[in-house]
Design a protein around this motif. Structure first.
Motif: not given
Length: 170
Positions: A1-5, A34-37, A41-56
């Motif tokens: 998703m991030v690398s997709n132009p 909705p394409r990938s999840f 819900n953006f907050a749920s996306f951020v929680r998922q990132l946090n569970m995988y060690g991402f930091h804002k």
């Protein structure tokens, strides 16, 4: 998703490739999530990132009064999620309940061992390069001293020739 132009309007890599930005969380939630999840819900996306060690990463303008029409720019980072290094992403694991959320197991141990091996190889390469540079530096100094001695000998010879010519024609 991030690398997709095609998604660069909403989500894109930081210039250094060590983090990524979500430029408009609302449109990102509505159109891309909705394409990938299974949610929008953006907050749920951020929680998922946090569970995988991402930091804002906080932005400079956060906490400051700003125009209501401006969209929030969110930046996220994980040391194992970098542009052009997909092999690092395999070490990203969901946090579990043990010490500080670090998963301990054969996969993590193997990745740490392989990273240590890579660091040792890199250190060996740097050491050999440094040794070559030191030897090259030593050779250059030696050549410099020899050149200076030759230059001095030539200057002495020129002075002797000039004295001889001054004596003959003087």
């Amino acid at each position: 998703m991030v690398s997709n132009p095609e998604t660069d309007e909403s989500i894109y890599w930081a210039p250094d490739g060590e983090s990524f930005f979500v430029s408009d969380p609302e449109s990102f939630s509505r159109e891309l999530l909705p394409r990938s999840f299974k949610h929008k819900n953006f907050a749920s996306f951020v929680r998922q990132l946090n569970m995988y060690g991402f930091h804002k990463i906080p932005q400079l303008h956060q906490g400051v009064l700003k125009n209501e029409t401006e969209t929030e720019l969110c930046q996220f980072m994980n040391p194992y999620f970098q542009r052009g290094k997909p092999d690092l992403a395999s070490t990203i694991q969901r946090k579990n309940g043990n010490a500080e959320g670090i998963a301990i197991g054969p996969v993590v141990l193997q990745s740490i061992t392989s990273e240590l091996g890579a660091i040792k190889r890199h250190q060996t390469t740097i050491t050999s390069d440094l040794k070559e540079l030191q030897e090259s530096n030593q050779r250059l100094w030696h050549e410099s001293f020899k050149s200076r001695d030759r230059q001095q000998q030539l200057q002495d010879t020129i002075n002797k020739i000039l004295k001889f010519l001054a004596g003959v024609f003087g």
